[in-house]
Design a protein around this motif. Sequence first.
Motif, PDB file in Angstrom:
ATOM      1  N   CYS A  44       0.859  -1.181   0.000  1.00  0.00           N
ATOM      2  CA  CYS A  44       0.000   0.000   0.000  1.00  0.00           C
ATOM      3  C   CYS A  44       0.899   1.236   0.000  1.00  0.00           C
ATOM      4  N   CYS A  47      -0.011   3.099   3.828  1.00  0.00           N
ATOM      5  CA  CYS A  47       0.314   2.496   5.129  1.00  0.00           C
ATOM      6  C   CYS A  47       1.446   1.475   5.000  1.00  0.00           C
ATOM      7  N   CYS A  82      -4.499  -0.116   0.007  1.00  0.00           N
ATOM      8  CA  CYS A  82      -5.204  -1.203   0.696  1.00  0.00           C
ATOM      9  C   CYS A  82      -6.617  -0.719   1.042  1.00  0.00           C
ATOM     10  N   CYS A  85      -6.791   2.077   3.958  1.00  0.00           N
ATOM     11  CA  CYS A  85      -6.440   3.447   3.578  1.00  0.00           C
ATOM     12  C   CYS A  85      -7.476   4.029   2.628  1.00  0.00           C
ATOM     13  N   ARG A 161      -4.220  -1.636  10.689  1.00  0.00           N
ATOM     14  CA  ARG A 161      -2.916  -1.113  10.284  1.00  0.00           C
ATOM     15  C   ARG A 161      -1.998  -0.894  11.485  1.00  0.00           C
TER      16      ARG A 161
HETATM   17 ZN   LIG Z   1      -2.940   1.109   3.340  1.00  0.00          ZN
END
Ligand SMILES: [Zn+2]
Length: 244
Positions: A44, A47, A82, A85, A161
């Motif tokens: 991602c 993150c 992802c 996010c 996360r």
């Molecule tokens: Zn992410």
Amino acid sequence: MRPVSKFKPGDTIEIEGCTEQIKEEYDPYRDARKPLIENLGRYCSYCETNLPLYAHNEVEHIVPKKRHPESETKWENFLVGCNACNNNGAKAEKSIIADPEYIGAHLPHLNNTFLSFKYEEGGFVKVNDDLPEESKKHAKRLFNLVKLGAYGSTATPADNRWKNRMEAWNLANRHLNKTSDVDTIVDLAKGYGYWSVWFTVFKEYPEVRKELIERFPGTAQECFDPENGYEPIHRNPDNASDPV
Ligand SMILES: [Zn+2]
């Protein structure tokens, strides 16, 4: 957040043994998935989690496609993203080109976003307080845009996360204390993701930092100083108000 260099339309890349050119537009946009992953790795862009192989929604629209349908198919509007996010952040409903709250937000392909944030004990992430005022404002906008600081009870149940970042932090520290060899460390980092966590934990080990930069696809190498332990440097030095 790992700063990245995105290919430009017309650049040639190898995908599964075939040479392809990056196109201005991908319609449907999901066709951009393979070149994007080839360019930036399966992480991602925000993150830094390692996306599972079965993830099917990795094409992230920087400018939300719902609010700006004209940008839905444009290569320049893509990153890798992802679910957390993309959906848990403010991105789902806000426009980063129309909402004053988000205009000028730092982005990993335009800024040295490793400078934008600081990663601390336990994988805790915060806006870098040492930045010039304007840069700090723009870093904060990105931070809020993808709710990067969601932690513990402030994170939604689907947003893991912070937990994953904490695990990466602990794993990296275990290998720091064991003085594992560079290959093992980089292989683990690649398998787990959270590049910035590894890059922070191995601050005193330029040989590890060098490999993290070189072996994660698309890392913006110009954002780090090899003469100074690969410490982050300004990406836009000519921009007086926000050199980050
Ligand atoms: Zn992410």
